[in-house]
Design an enzyme around this catalytic site. Sequence first.
Site, PDB file in Angstrom:
ATOM      1  N   LYS A 279     111.630 125.670 -65.081  1.00 38.00           N
ATOM      2  CA  LYS A 279     110.605 126.572 -64.630  1.00 38.00           C
ATOM      3  C   LYS A 279     109.518 126.066 -63.781  1.00 38.00           C
ATOM      4  CE  LYS A 279     108.161 130.806 -64.451  1.00 38.00           C
ATOM      5  NZ  LYS A 279     107.806 131.323 -65.489  1.00 38.00           N
TER       6      LYS A 279
ATOM      7  N   THR B 147     102.407 131.524 -67.218  1.00 37.43           N
ATOM      8  CA  THR B 147     101.203 131.129 -66.646  1.00 37.43           C
ATOM      9  C   THR B 147     100.586 130.111 -67.622  1.00 37.43           C
ATOM     10  OG1 THR B 147     100.967 133.310 -65.624  1.00 37.43           O
ATOM     11  CG2 THR B 147      98.865 131.749 -65.704  1.00 37.43           C
TER      12      THR B 147
ATOM     13  N   HIS C 150     111.900 137.412 -59.427  1.00 41.97           N
ATOM     14  CA  HIS C 150     110.838 138.497 -59.200  1.00 41.97           C
ATOM     15  C   HIS C 150     111.170 138.926 -57.662  1.00 41.97           C
ATOM     16  CE1 HIS C 150     109.450 137.055 -63.033  1.00 41.97           C
ATOM     17  NE2 HIS C 150     108.635 136.260 -62.445  1.00 41.97           N
TER      18      HIS C 150
ATOM     19  N   ASP D 255     112.029 139.975 -67.212  1.00 38.76           N
ATOM     20  CA  ASP D 255     110.789 139.380 -67.179  1.00 38.76           C
ATOM     21  C   ASP D 255     110.119 139.923 -68.799  1.00 38.76           C
ATOM     22  OD1 ASP D 255     108.697 137.858 -66.785  1.00 38.76           O
ATOM     23  OD2 ASP D 255     107.775 139.209 -65.393  1.00 38.76           O
TER      24      ASP D 255
ATOM     25  N   HIS E 195     109.531 131.031 -60.240  1.00 41.48           N
ATOM     26  CA  HIS E 195     108.696 132.131 -60.119  1.00 41.48           C
ATOM     27  C   HIS E 195     108.265 132.176 -58.705  1.00 41.48           C
ATOM     28  CE1 HIS E 195     105.319 134.939 -61.116  1.00 41.48           C
ATOM     29  NE2 HIS E 195     104.641 134.063 -59.972  1.00 41.48           N
TER      30      HIS E 195
ATOM     31  N   ARG F  34      98.457 131.541 -59.104  1.00 43.76           N
ATOM     32  CA  ARG F  34      98.065 130.875 -60.410  1.00 43.76           C
ATOM     33  C   ARG F  34      98.795 129.520 -60.708  1.00 43.76           C
ATOM     34  NH1 ARG F  34     100.314 136.313 -63.243  1.00 43.76           N
ATOM     35  NH2 ARG F  34     101.488 136.052 -61.321  1.00 43.76           N
TER      36      ARG F  34
ATOM     37  N   GLY G 186     101.126 136.105 -70.905  1.00 50.97           N
ATOM     38  CA  GLY G 186      99.640 136.451 -70.929  1.00 50.97           C
ATOM     39  C   GLY G 186      98.729 135.515 -71.002  1.00 50.97           C
TER      40      GLY G 186
ATOM     41  N   SER H  42     103.500 138.921 -69.217  1.00 54.06           N
ATOM     42  CA  SER H  42     102.184 139.845 -68.752  1.00 54.06           C
ATOM     43  C   SER H  42     102.268 140.107 -67.188  1.00 54.06           C
ATOM     44  CB  SER H  42     100.655 139.036 -68.929  1.00 54.06           C
ATOM     45  OG  SER H  42     100.879 137.965 -68.126  1.00 54.06           O
TER      46      SER H  42
ATOM     47  N   GLU I  92      95.764 135.979 -69.093  1.00 51.62           N
ATOM     48  CA  GLU I  92      95.020 135.768 -67.803  1.00 51.62           C
ATOM     49  C   GLU I  92      93.794 136.622 -68.002  1.00 51.62           C
ATOM     50  OE1 GLU I  92      98.399 136.599 -67.833  1.00 51.62           O
ATOM     51  OE2 GLU I  92      99.318 135.876 -66.101  1.00 51.62           O
TER      52      GLU I  92
END
Length: 387
Positions: free
Chosen positions: A158, A102, A226, A284, A197, A165, A71, A288, A73
């Site tokens: 990762k 992020t 994802h 996940d 990602h 983003r 989170g 967020s 964002e």
Amino acid sequence: HPRGWLVELKVLFFSVSLGKKDVLVADEKICLVRDHIEGYEGLDGVEVFDLTGKTLVPGYIDMHVHITGGGGEGGFTTRVPEAQLSIFVKNGISTALGLLGTDGVTRSLENLVAKAQALTEEGMTVYTLTGSYAYPSVTLTGSIEKDIVMVRPMVGVKIAVSDHRGDNPSGEDLIDAAVAARRGGLLSGTAGLVTIHMGGGKGKLDPIFYALDHSDLPLKTLLPTHMLYSWDLLNEGIKLIRRGGYIDCSTPSVESRLEEKADMMIELLRTEGVTADHVSMSSDSFGSLPRFDKNGQYIGMIYASPEYMHKMIRCMAQKGLPLEEALKLVTTTPASLLCLDGKKGCIAENADADLLVLDEDLNIESFFLRGKTALWKGEVKMKGRFE
């Protein structure tokens, strides 16, 4: 057999049904899996669990967990809380791969490693990835390779592609990062995995196909995740699988999308050239899930829960996918990707005793983590230090 116990049960799953078996556990390991195991009942320190009529399956492996919370964002108030042990216990997750998202600034790799160590001390088994959305990758030691070699929970890196983003690394950038991860994995005896990602950007899997076409990287090194984001993205994933590659699919984050995503997964697994041996499924969780308008402006968010791992397995089985096939997505396939074959994701002699008990309706009833009772008939027995 100190802290030994014997399980008598109806049906046991590895990657295929093994039928009715007895399982003998000592300390953290499975010692024997036999039709009948006798001579241990009544011995000092031995417990017997009668699971007649139940189904015993391996503890789940979650390949994508924001254990320190995701989170941010929507500003500092949108930072998702850290994961707690009990929620993994309730949802049958024995092994997790922790990573950043992020936020690679206020969510540090130092904190990630410490949280992974804490969850492992509390009873789970947790590995980590270096890096975040940023490229060049944020690292602890100054290099991807050195992080994987020198920091024991680290098993890969990762990276984010095709997302507004992220820094959208090129195919050449991806090759550089993947070679470093591959070499680090070889030197440390770990997976050397590159978890990628995938956003909804125009590039889709183009950097991955470029990297494979312009290097000698093994297909197993690159894992886009994802992949249930859309059918356009999933069709690119199907092309990768047909080349011998692997994909990871995130579970839904809200109940209203459970059946839709289960249908997508079943259709994927019934596609020609696709097998569950090349598809993993992850939650996940604690990441967020921000929403943006057509102009890219943030308009709200929720965050993912690990509860949908088992809900997806149960839903797919109820829709007709053989349970053994569904279980591969969260057991044998992720174990293979993490180079943990025979240790995790299976019920076999010398494997870790991560054992999940399902009732007649495939609900989670009990759970054993590395040989210890974590959940018994719905009651959580194993919690984090501060829960």
